[in-house]
Scaffold this active site. Structure first.
Site, short mmCIF file in Angstrom:
data_model
loop_
_atom_site.label_atom_id
_atom_site.label_comp_id
_atom_site.label_asym_id
_atom_site.label_seq_id
_atom_site.Cartn_x
_atom_site.Cartn_y
_atom_site.Cartn_z
N LYS A 1 0.81 -1.22 0.00
CA LYS A 1 0.00 0.00 0.00
C LYS A 1 0.85 1.28 0.00
CE LYS A 1 -4.48 -1.48 1.51
NZ LYS A 1 -4.36 -2.92 1.83
N GLU B 1 -9.62 7.00 4.05
CA GLU B 1 -10.50 6.16 4.86
C GLU B 1 -9.82 4.80 4.99
OE1 GLU B 1 -10.60 4.03 1.69
OE2 GLU B 1 -11.19 6.10 1.39
N SER C 1 1.53 -9.89 -0.91
CA SER C 1 1.19 -8.47 -0.79
C SER C 1 1.54 -7.86 0.56
CB SER C 1 -0.28 -8.25 -1.11
OG SER C 1 -1.10 -9.07 -0.30
#
Ligand SMILES: *Cc1c(COP(=O)(O)O)cnc(C)c1O
Length: 388
Positions: A88, A110, A373
């Site tokens: 991310k 968010e 990931s």
């Protein structure tokens, strides 16, 4: 397939379903991102941070013990080793730098499980942006560690008590904030979802995953199959973007939850239908009246009723094969990878592992590249509780 077209569409999907007041901001963002992405100085500043701060390139690891068990060569792209523990940060670092370039002193985001919130708070601390993260009250309770991390990083965590107090409600509140604050605020969306230009921009920030893999696996380990888990779809698109024109099988693994036949899952591409969610036309889980349904997955990062519009186009065109694995299979895969290779994967990433384990017989003799990931530290308590 390098879209989107000039209306922000990937085939029939994508577009911009947003309030009128946000249209100028989305236009501005598209213009600014296009300029930044073509600006050598911006690219080199981002590249420098990805190297010296995020820890890129992340390695590709040949999981030899597991490969031997499974009968094919498994290569893990180690996004779990990136700063903050997942892919991310590739996106939040890019968007935080863009906010700075646009002269916007404030960033909002968010978050559900808090992973995107932490990655956003981290990038904002680094480039000196004020940061506010919307989070459902229920999620704040469930994810106390990440809430503390965000606060330590200087971010304000804003509780949302509307609706079920989870991600869907936090997205609505963040949108409402942005409508009123867009002059001085950038909204960092955490996956390849939302109105144009987000799905395209986030893909471009994440394609570093596939581009590195391509270089690292070039030659003897050229992949036959590239596999990744799909929540909103950013780590998978990041890998697929590089390989989409090559003769490589692409597999996206969705959350099968309790099983597709129970209705409690997050498999929007396999079980969903096209409609509009969070500003974009794409596949989503909805009832006959078009009401968005609650998704379910043991992994918070895959617990989302929609999916990025480019995946919707890939699905219809048969460019990517979409599969699902259950919560139970994912938990088993966490145990398997931990014991066999000494790597505790995130529950999200474990979905991809579980699929290659289940499909092992059909993969024999192949080179399989899998995007790991994220790391599983965040899930350890949850998994330990299951074993009791
Ligand atoms: C958020 C997250 C995902 C799911 O998001 P995508 O946009 O589909 O990549 C997958 N793995 C990890 C570790 C995550 O934190």
């Amino acid at each position: 397939m390098t879209g989107p077209d000039d209306r922000g569409r990937f085939g029939a999907y994508g577009g911009r379903y947003a309030p009128e007041t946000l249209m100028p901001a989305l236009d501005e963002l598209e213009r600014e991102f296009t300029a930044a992405w073509n600006d050598r100085a911006f690219r080199s500043e981002l590249g420098e941070l990805l190297t010296t701060y995020v820890g890129r390139p992340t390695p590709v690891f040949h999981a030899k013990r597991l490969s031997e068990q499974l009968g094919f060569d498994l290569w893990l792209k180690r996004e779990d080793l990136a700063h903050t523990g997942a892919h991310k940060i590739n996106n939040t670092m890019g968007q935080a730098l863009l906010a700075k370039r646009m002269g916007k002193p404030r960033v909002i985001a968010e978050t559900g499980a808090g992973q995107h919130g932490v990655a956003t708070a981290t990038a904002c601390a680094l480039v000196g942006r004020e940061c506010a993260v919307y989070m459902g009250e229920k999620d704040i309770e469930r994810q106390a560690l990440n809430v503390d991390r965000m606060r330590l990083l200087g971010a304000e965590v804003i509780p949302v008590d509307a609706g079920a107090g989870t991600l869907k409600d936090a997205v609505s509140e963040a949108m409402r904030d942005w409508v009123g604050s867009v002059e001085h605020t950038h909204y960092i969306i955490g996956s390849v979802v939302g109105p144009h230009p987000f799905p395209w921009m986030v893909r471009e920030f994440q394609r570093v995953i596939g581009d590195e893999m391509h270089e690292q696996l070039h030659g003897a380990a050229e992949p036959d199959v590239v596999v990744a888990c799909v929540g909103g779809g950013s780590n998978s698109i990041g890998a697929f973007a590089t390989y989409v024109d090559d003769d490589v099988e692409l597999v996206g693994v969705e959350a099968g939850g309790y099983g597709l036949d129970t209705g409690k899952h997050g498999a929007s591409l396999i079980e969903g239908t096209p409609g509009v969610i969070h500003g974009s036309f794409t596949y989503l889980l909805q009832d006959d009246e078009g009401q968005v349904l609650e998704a379910h997955s043991i992994s918070a990062g895959l617990d989302y009723p929609g999916v990025g519009p480019e995946h919707a186009a890939f699905r219809d065109a048969g460019i990517v094969r979409y599969e699902s694995v259950t919560d139970e299979e994912a938990v088993e895969a966490v145990h398997l990878l931990s014991r066999t290779e000494g790597i505790i994967p995130a529950l999200e990433s474990a979905h991809a592992i579980a699929w290659v384990v289940r499909e092992a017989a059909s993969l024999v003799g192949k080179n399989v590249a899998l995007v790991l990931s994220g790391r599983g530290d965040k899930d350890v308590t949850q998994i330990a509780a299951l074993d009791d």
